[in-house]
Scaffold this motif. Structure first.
Motif, mmCIF file in Angstrom:
data_model
loop_
_atom_site.group_PDB
_atom_site.id
_atom_site.type_symbol
_atom_site.label_atom_id
_atom_site.label_comp_id
_atom_site.label_asym_id
_atom_site.label_seq_id
_atom_site.Cartn_x
_atom_site.Cartn_y
_atom_site.Cartn_z
ATOM 1 N N GLN A 71 10.484 -6.453 28.467
ATOM 2 C CA GLN A 71 10.218 -7.847 28.130
ATOM 3 C C GLN A 71 11.294 -8.360 27.187
ATOM 4 O O GLN A 71 11.581 -7.735 26.161
ATOM 5 C CB GLN A 71 8.842 -7.984 27.481
ATOM 6 N N THR A 72 11.895 -9.487 27.537
ATOM 7 C CA THR A 72 12.978 -10.047 26.725
ATOM 8 C C THR A 72 12.506 -11.168 25.811
ATOM 9 O O THR A 72 13.322 -11.931 25.301
ATOM 10 C CB THR A 72 14.102 -10.581 27.630
ATOM 11 N N ASP A 73 11.184 -11.257 25.643
ATOM 12 C CA ASP A 73 10.621 -12.306 24.796
ATOM 13 C C ASP A 73 11.013 -13.666 25.377
ATOM 14 O O ASP A 73 10.792 -13.951 26.534
ATOM 15 C CB ASP A 73 11.096 -12.116 23.358
ATOM 16 N N LYS A 74 11.650 -14.505 24.611
ATOM 17 C CA LYS A 74 12.039 -15.837 25.080
ATOM 18 C C LYS A 74 13.477 -15.867 25.586
ATOM 19 O O LYS A 74 13.987 -16.927 25.974
ATOM 20 C CB LYS A 74 11.879 -16.848 23.953
ATOM 21 N N TYR A 75 14.145 -14.711 25.591
ATOM 22 C CA TYR A 75 15.554 -14.663 25.955
ATOM 23 C C TYR A 75 15.712 -14.276 27.431
ATOM 24 O O TYR A 75 15.618 -13.104 27.792
ATOM 25 C CB TYR A 75 16.305 -13.661 25.075
ATOM 26 N N VAL A 76 15.941 -15.263 28.275
ATOM 27 C CA VAL A 76 16.160 -15.005 29.699
ATOM 28 C C VAL A 76 17.571 -14.453 29.889
ATOM 29 O O VAL A 76 18.547 -15.088 29.484
ATOM 30 C CB VAL A 76 15.998 -16.297 30.527
ATOM 31 N N LEU A 113 12.988 -7.523 32.764
ATOM 32 C CA LEU A 113 13.966 -6.688 33.452
ATOM 33 C C LEU A 113 13.207 -5.553 34.127
ATOM 34 O O LEU A 113 12.350 -4.917 33.503
ATOM 35 C CB LEU A 113 14.982 -6.102 32.464
ATOM 36 N N HIS A 114 13.510 -5.290 35.376
ATOM 37 C CA HIS A 114 12.833 -4.224 36.103
ATOM 38 C C HIS A 114 13.818 -3.111 36.442
ATOM 39 O O HIS A 114 14.943 -3.376 36.872
ATOM 40 C CB HIS A 114 12.208 -4.744 37.401
ATOM 41 N N ILE A 115 13.375 -1.871 36.269
ATOM 42 C CA ILE A 115 14.128 -0.713 36.737
ATOM 43 C C ILE A 115 13.313 -0.062 37.839
ATOM 44 O O ILE A 115 12.142 0.275 37.646
ATOM 45 C CB ILE A 115 14.392 0.293 35.605
ATOM 46 N N TRP A 116 13.904 0.098 39.001
ATOM 47 C CA TRP A 116 13.179 0.608 40.151
ATOM 48 C C TRP A 116 14.055 1.545 40.973
ATOM 49 O O TRP A 116 15.270 1.612 40.788
ATOM 50 C CB TRP A 116 12.652 -0.531 41.015
ATOM 51 N N GLU A 117 13.394 2.259 41.862
ATOM 52 C CA GLU A 117 14.047 3.278 42.666
ATOM 53 C C GLU A 117 14.293 2.750 44.077
ATOM 54 O O GLU A 117 13.368 2.285 44.737
ATOM 55 C CB GLU A 117 13.140 4.509 42.717
ATOM 56 N N PRO A 118 15.530 2.798 44.554
ATOM 57 C CA PRO A 118 15.823 2.204 45.870
ATOM 58 C C PRO A 118 15.211 2.967 47.037
ATOM 59 O O PRO A 118 15.013 2.387 48.103
ATOM 60 C CB PRO A 118 17.358 2.242 45.928
ATOM 61 N N LYS A 119 14.898 4.231 46.848
ATOM 62 C CA LYS A 119 14.372 5.021 47.968
ATOM 63 C C LYS A 119 12.875 4.798 48.171
ATOM 64 O O LYS A 119 12.390 4.719 49.297
ATOM 65 C CB LYS A 119 14.646 6.502 47.736
ATOM 66 N N THR A 120 12.129 4.686 47.061
ATOM 67 C CA THR A 120 10.676 4.520 47.165
ATOM 68 C C THR A 120 10.206 3.132 46.755
ATOM 69 O O THR A 120 9.038 2.802 46.942
ATOM 70 C CB THR A 120 9.974 5.551 46.265
ATOM 71 N N LEU A 121 11.100 2.333 46.148
ATOM 72 C CA LEU A 121 10.794 1.004 45.620
ATOM 73 C C LEU A 121 9.807 1.065 44.439
ATOM 74 O O LEU A 121 9.232 0.042 44.063
ATOM 75 C CB LEU A 121 10.234 0.071 46.707
ATOM 76 N N LYS A 152 11.775 2.345 24.948
ATOM 77 C CA LYS A 152 11.033 1.222 24.390
ATOM 78 C C LYS A 152 11.183 0.011 25.300
ATOM 79 O O LYS A 152 12.284 -0.299 25.743
ATOM 80 C CB LYS A 152 11.532 0.882 22.985
ATOM 81 N N ASP A 153 10.068 -0.663 25.548
ATOM 82 C CA ASP A 153 10.125 -1.821 26.440
ATOM 83 C C ASP A 153 10.338 -3.122 25.684
ATOM 84 O O ASP A 153 10.133 -4.209 26.225
ATOM 85 C CB ASP A 153 8.851 -1.913 27.278
ATOM 86 N N GLU A 154 10.748 -3.008 24.443
ATOM 87 C CA GLU A 154 11.024 -4.193 23.631
ATOM 88 C C GLU A 154 12.432 -4.121 23.084
ATOM 89 O O GLU A 154 13.085 -3.067 23.106
ATOM 90 C CB GLU A 154 10.007 -4.298 22.495
ATOM 91 N N ILE A 155 12.922 -5.244 22.595
ATOM 92 C CA ILE A 155 14.289 -5.335 22.100
ATOM 93 C C ILE A 155 14.481 -4.406 20.900
ATOM 94 O O ILE A 155 13.708 -4.432 19.946
ATOM 95 C CB ILE A 155 14.612 -6.784 21.700
#
Length: 378
Positions: free
Chosen positions: A56-61, A41-49, A94-97
């Motif tokens: 990371q979702t491990d094996k869970y898409v 999953l990505h979190i990004w800024e629409p003005k600067t990209l 945290k970047d994990e579940i």
């Protein structure tokens, strides 16, 4: 977003408004995206990209329409695994579940109540499951449709929910009845309202901010507005291609629909006005507006994401951080820790936080907006 419709503003006024906007390096409104077959999953800024966080979702898409924000909860957002009976909870720092809860059935869509106390999960067998996000407790499991539930929405006061299904039915339910009759699996649960007005599967629903109107779109190439009290069709707009996704501005004067032919159509609700945005080479599969209403974010089946100006209807930028079909585009508000602030808003490192005086924020109603403007004026 401004309480004035963009359809009532002249092009000269739009250009002047764009020129007068402050040139900041960042905005408080961010976007979360995910794609088919990808475990990030990505979190990004629409003005600067700029990509601010990657989870990371491990094996869970994450499944299509299976990411939502959680307000006033110990978790910040949640997702559901594609074709797996599992709901995942996340925190910003945290970047994990952070936690996971087993679901009885495979999730096909989800929506959280504005107060954050309830998480509504639609399933592939027509069941709805209602969870308590903080504890993961299952409060209710009821069959509402004969086929898979594709979309769910909930009123601001969490009293009413709307479900749409592959069976082409839209049903309106009183939430308290669902919860009170959760223990009675054989009771005859009847919806408060049932609408059948699309000839092909429904691809989007939106419950109006005052719970008086309901908006829907379908693969039958129509966008419709319904009276929520009697189910009467208020208006209908047609386009030349099947509709895959839709988004509405905060004052519900404009609808933005993404279609199979790669176009995004901007419709004036209740009026015979339409603007076509062309640019995508593949079908548009997801669409959203930033919380301030300035940007339209559209994603296609080739993984391409376009950022459009909602005032001038022009492509501003494009982003290609996904390889698969864009399944989820979720607008969010920048968390305090991304400003260099902790939960108590204590200054850790200098950050110039932009203040939006006249725009409706994602967590606000129009009534709250007026109150905030009066307070900020002082």
């Amino acid at each position: 977003v401004s309480t004035q419709s963009t359809w009532d503003i002249s092009m000269e006024a739009i250009e002047e408004q764009l020129r007068s906007q402050p040139l900041t390096n960042f905005t408080e409104h961010l976007i979360m995206t995910s794609a088919a077959g990808e475990t990030t999953l990505h979190i990004w800024e629409p003005k600067t990209l700029a990509i601010l966080s990657t989870y990371q979702t491990d094996k869970y898409v994450p499944g299509k329409n299976c990411i939502c924000k959680l307000s006033e909860s110990q978790y910040t957002f949640c997702s559901a695994a594609d074709k797996k009976p599992c709901v995942l909870f996340w925190n910003w720092d945290k970047d994990e579940i952070a936690s996971r809860t087993a679901s009885l059935y495979v999730t096909t869509c989800m929506k959280s109540a504005r107060n954050g106390n309830l998480l509504l999960v639609g399933c592939d067998n027509g069941f709805i499951q209602i969870f308590e996000p903080n504890t993961g407790k299952l409060l209710c499991s009821r069959q509402l449709h004969l086929q898979s539930i594709t979309h769910i929405d909930v009123s601001l006061d969490a009293s009413t929910i709307v479900t749409a299904s592959l069976d082409c039915f839209i049903k309106v339910w009183i939430l308290s009845r669902l919860l009170n009759e959760a223990s009675s699996t054989h009771s005859n649960l009847v919806p408060a309202l049932q609408i059948y007005g699309h000839s092909l599967p429904i691809t989007g629903i939106h419950l109006g901010i005052y719970s008086t109107h309901l908006f829907s779109c379908s693969h039958d190439s129509t966008f419709k507005v319904w009276n929520l009290f009697d189910g009467h069709e208020v208006s209908s707009n047609s386009v030349t291609s099947p509709i895959n996704a839709m988004a509405l501005d905060n004052i519900e004067s404009s609808a933005y629909i993404g279609c199979e032919n790669g176009n995004v159509y901007c419709l004036a609700i209740g009026k015979d006005k339409q603007v076509t945005l062309s640019g995508h080479k593949k079908p548009v599969t997801a669409i959203a507006l930033t919380g301030d209403g300035k940007y339209i974010i559209s994603g296609a089946s080739d993984g391409e994401i376009y950022i459009w100006c909602s005032l001038a209807y022009k492509i501003l930028k494009s982003l290609h951080i996904h390889k698969g079909t864009i399944w989820n585009i979720v607008p969010i508000i920048r968390p305090l820790n991304l400003y260099g602030l902790n939960a108590n808003a204590e200054d850790i490192e200098h950050a110039d936080i932009p203040v939006s005086y006249t725009h409706l924020r994602a967590h606000e109603t129009l009534r709250y907006l007026v109150c905030r403007l009066l307070l900020e004026k002082k």
